[in-house]
Scaffold this motif. Sequence first.
Motif, PDB file in Angstrom:
ATOM      1  N   LEU A  31     -11.241 -16.645 -15.456  1.00 32.41           N
ATOM      2  CA  LEU A  31     -10.161 -15.678 -15.390  1.00 32.41           C
ATOM      3  C   LEU A  31      -9.906 -15.253 -13.949  1.00 32.41           C
ATOM      4  CD1 LEU A  31     -10.954 -13.315 -18.395  1.00 32.41           C
ATOM      5  CD2 LEU A  31      -9.202 -15.078 -18.261  1.00 32.41           C
ATOM      6  N   ASN A  56      -5.885   1.527 -23.189  1.00 28.22           N
ATOM      7  CA  ASN A  56      -6.789   0.449 -22.806  1.00 28.22           C
ATOM      8  C   ASN A  56      -7.479   0.826 -21.489  1.00 28.22           C
ATOM      9  OD1 ASN A  56      -8.057  -1.956 -23.346  1.00 28.22           O
ATOM     10  ND2 ASN A  56      -6.560  -3.181 -22.260  1.00 28.22           N
ATOM     11  N   ALA A  77      -5.421  -6.721 -14.175  1.00 29.68           N
ATOM     12  CA  ALA A  77      -4.852  -7.776 -15.018  1.00 29.68           C
ATOM     13  C   ALA A  77      -5.754  -9.003 -14.907  1.00 29.68           C
ATOM     14  CB  ALA A  77      -3.433  -8.117 -14.582  1.00 29.68           C
ATOM     15  N   LYS A  78      -6.077  -9.610 -16.058  1.00 33.67           N
ATOM     16  CA  LYS A  78      -6.937 -10.796 -16.086  1.00 33.67           C
ATOM     17  C   LYS A  78      -6.230 -11.900 -16.862  1.00 33.67           C
ATOM     18  CE  LYS A  78     -11.059  -7.900 -16.367  1.00 33.67           C
ATOM     19  NZ  LYS A  78     -12.226  -7.562 -17.187  1.00 33.67           N
ATOM     20  N   HIS A  79      -6.164 -13.086 -16.236  1.00 26.55           N
ATOM     21  CA  HIS A  79      -5.529 -14.247 -16.874  1.00 26.55           C
ATOM     22  C   HIS A  79      -6.021 -15.508 -16.166  1.00 26.55           C
ATOM     23  CE1 HIS A  79      -2.311 -16.975 -18.237  1.00 26.55           C
ATOM     24  NE2 HIS A  79      -2.218 -16.143 -19.250  1.00 26.55           N
ATOM     25  N   ASP A  88       2.115  -9.847 -14.367  1.00 25.58           N
ATOM     26  CA  ASP A  88       1.893  -8.834 -15.394  1.00 25.58           C
ATOM     27  C   ASP A  88       1.415  -7.518 -14.796  1.00 25.58           C
ATOM     28  OD1 ASP A  88       2.749 -10.579 -17.306  1.00 25.58           O
ATOM     29  OD2 ASP A  88       0.801 -10.862 -18.265  1.00 25.58           O
ATOM     30  N   THR A 117       3.086  -8.779 -22.272  1.00 23.20           N
ATOM     31  CA  THR A 117       2.316  -9.299 -21.152  1.00 23.20           C
ATOM     32  C   THR A 117       1.360 -10.359 -21.684  1.00 23.20           C
ATOM     33  OG1 THR A 117       0.674  -7.561 -21.408  1.00 23.20           O
ATOM     34  CG2 THR A 117       2.439  -7.153 -19.830  1.00 23.20           C
ATOM     35  N   GLU A 118       1.096 -11.356 -20.863  1.00 22.44           N
ATOM     36  CA  GLU A 118       0.182 -12.429 -21.247  1.00 22.44           C
ATOM     37  C   GLU A 118      -1.241 -12.135 -20.799  1.00 22.44           C
ATOM     38  OE1 GLU A 118       1.562 -16.453 -20.425  1.00 22.44           O
ATOM     39  OE2 GLU A 118       3.560 -15.617 -20.070  1.00 22.44           O
ATOM     40  N   ALA A 119      -1.377 -11.374 -19.745  1.00 27.52           N
ATOM     41  CA  ALA A 119      -2.700 -11.073 -19.188  1.00 27.52           C
ATOM     42  C   ALA A 119      -3.383  -9.969 -19.991  1.00 27.52           C
ATOM     43  CB  ALA A 119      -2.560 -10.651 -17.731  1.00 27.52           C
ATOM     44  N   MET A 120      -4.700  -9.923 -19.906  1.00 30.73           N
ATOM     45  CA  MET A 120      -5.457  -8.797 -20.448  1.00 30.73           C
ATOM     46  C   MET A 120      -5.313  -7.658 -19.455  1.00 30.73           C
ATOM     47  SD  MET A 120      -8.921 -10.538 -21.982  1.00 30.73           S
ATOM     48  CE  MET A 120      -9.367 -11.355 -20.452  1.00 30.73           C
ATOM     49  N   GLU A 122      -5.929  -3.609 -18.282  1.00 28.99           N
ATOM     50  CA  GLU A 122      -6.780  -2.440 -18.456  1.00 28.99           C
ATOM     51  C   GLU A 122      -6.623  -1.500 -17.273  1.00 28.99           C
ATOM     52  OE1 GLU A 122     -11.134  -3.793 -16.928  1.00 28.99           O
ATOM     53  OE2 GLU A 122     -10.480  -4.679 -18.819  1.00 28.99           O
TER      54      GLU A 122
END
Length: 183
Positions: A31, A56, A77-79, A88, A117-120, A122
């Motif tokens: 990621l 989140n 953001a994580k992706h 994102d 959004t596609e990314a996680m 938080e």
Amino acid sequence: FFIIMRIYFFITALFLFCYSNGFGQEKEEVLQVITKRITKSFPYSAGFEVNLEGENAEVLVESWDKQEISVQIELVAKHPEKEVAKSDLEQMEYLLERVKRKIYVRNYVAGEEEVKTEAMMEARYIIKLPEECPIYIKNQFGETDVRNLASQLRIFNEFGNISLNNISGNVNMRTRFGDVTGY
């Protein structure tokens, strides 16, 4: 029949051995993590209150000996694709302002329509304030940790745990689908 069973057990054992040694395992995705940090302080005087609304979010609130309210925000953001994480993260907005005697802190995804959004995504909040400063925390899908306060504490938490340590004063708490621990 016994020969067929032995062959079956041998093939099964061989398959399990190969599978457990990485044969057939999927490649782990790496990621990409993009972070935006914001820090701001406000002078404190009696009658001030902090209102935090996180989604989140991981929230840490603790007292200190300064007559100041310090807020540190990390939007993350994580992706697997760096450009997607970066794009994102640009959609993630925050509010950090003082209106009269209230400090408002909040994170949200920008846009009038619901943005996908596609990314996680938080947020992390670290808030330091005088122990007599009241605080209201509303948090969804995240952890809330409050330490060393001696004033009014109000918490509404959904889908996350609450940890309280050395709290005195008026506490009003409502939680749904989360654990509360106190020390």
